[in-house]
Design an enzyme around this catalytic site. Sequence first.
Site, PDB file in Angstrom:
ATOM      1  CB  THR A  25      41.474  45.690  31.157  1.00 20.55           C
ATOM      2  OG1 THR A  25      40.220  46.146  30.444  1.00 20.55           O
ATOM      3  CG2 THR A  25      41.269  44.799  32.406  1.00 20.55           C
TER       4      THR A  25
ATOM      5  CE  LYS B  16      36.695  45.648  31.535  1.00 22.42           C
ATOM      6  NZ  LYS B  16      37.556  46.386  30.317  1.00 22.42           N
TER       7      LYS B  16
ATOM      8  CE  LYS C 210      44.493  42.394  29.801  1.00 21.48           C
ATOM      9  NZ  LYS C 210      44.341  43.727  29.335  1.00 21.48           N
TER      10      LYS C 210
END
Length: 290
Positions: A97, A172, A241
Site C-alpha cells: 500500500t 486501496k 500510514k
Amino acid sequence: MGAQRIGFLGLGAMGSGMAKRLLAAGFPVSVYNRTTAKAQALAEHGAVVAPSPGEAVAGADVVLLSLATAEVVEELLFTSGALARAGAGAVVADMSTVSPAAAQASAARVRAAGFGALDACVLGNARHAGDGELRFMIGGDESDVDKARPVLEVLAKEIVHLGPNGKGATAKIALNLIMGVQMQVLAEAVVLGEAAGLPRGRLIEMIAASGYSSPVMRFKSGVMARRAFDRPDFRLSLMRKDLRLAMDQAADLGVSLPATAASLEVLTAAVEAGHGELDCAAILLQVEHG
C-alpha cells in the site's frame, strides 16, 4: 509449460499467507524477508529461502512484493539491484500500500528496465491470504494482468483491473480510509456506551450483530471485546500510514476529508502513545485514555 516461477519479497502476515498458498498450489517460490526467521518458516512448506532480494527474484516470471512502505520497495527492489535479476519478460506485481504517485513512479522504472509492472493492491486479512479469498484492485497494462493472472487467481476470489498504473493504489487508499474511520467510530461507540453503564461485552455483541456493522467491524469487534491487541492482524501504525496517504492525495486533488482527518489525528496520538505495533483495533485504548 511448467508453473510460473515466483520471487516473493516481504513475508508479513499477508505475504506469508500468500506464499504458502502458492506453494500448496505447486508454484516454485523463492522468498526473501529482512527478518530471516519469517522466511525460514516457509522452508518447510517448500519455499527456497534466498539470502538476498536478488537471489529471490533471479529468473522469476512473476515478482510479488508485499512490503510496508514505498521506502522498503525502493530498498529491496531497486537499491539492492534485485530487479535486474528477474527473468526475461517478468511481471512485477507490487501488493504494497503506497501512494498512487509512488506506484506510478515505481512502475515507470520497472517498465524502463524491460519488465511488466502492476500495482496489485489487495483487500483482505491473513486468513483470506491463506485461503485464496483476497480481492485484487489492479493498475497497469492489461497484457501484464494477463501474464500474472495464473498466479493472482490462486490468491484471489476477485480480480478487478481499474486502468493504468496508480489506479490500484488509489482504490486501496480509498477503501482503507473506510476501515480507519470505522475503527474510530466503533471505539467511540464502545467507550460512550460503557461510560453510560452498558456492559461492554453485551454492547459489542449488539454492535457486531447490527445492521450498522460490516464484516471487518464484526471481526474487529471481537478483537476489542477480547482486547487481543498484541496479536496484530493489521498494525495500528500501518492504518495511520494509509490514512496519511489518503490525506496527502486529498490535498493534491483539492478534496476535503474531514472524518478521515479526525481519525488520522487520533491514530497519530495512538502511535505517539506507543500503540503503533498493536492491532489497529487498539485505537480503543487511545479513545479510552486520550
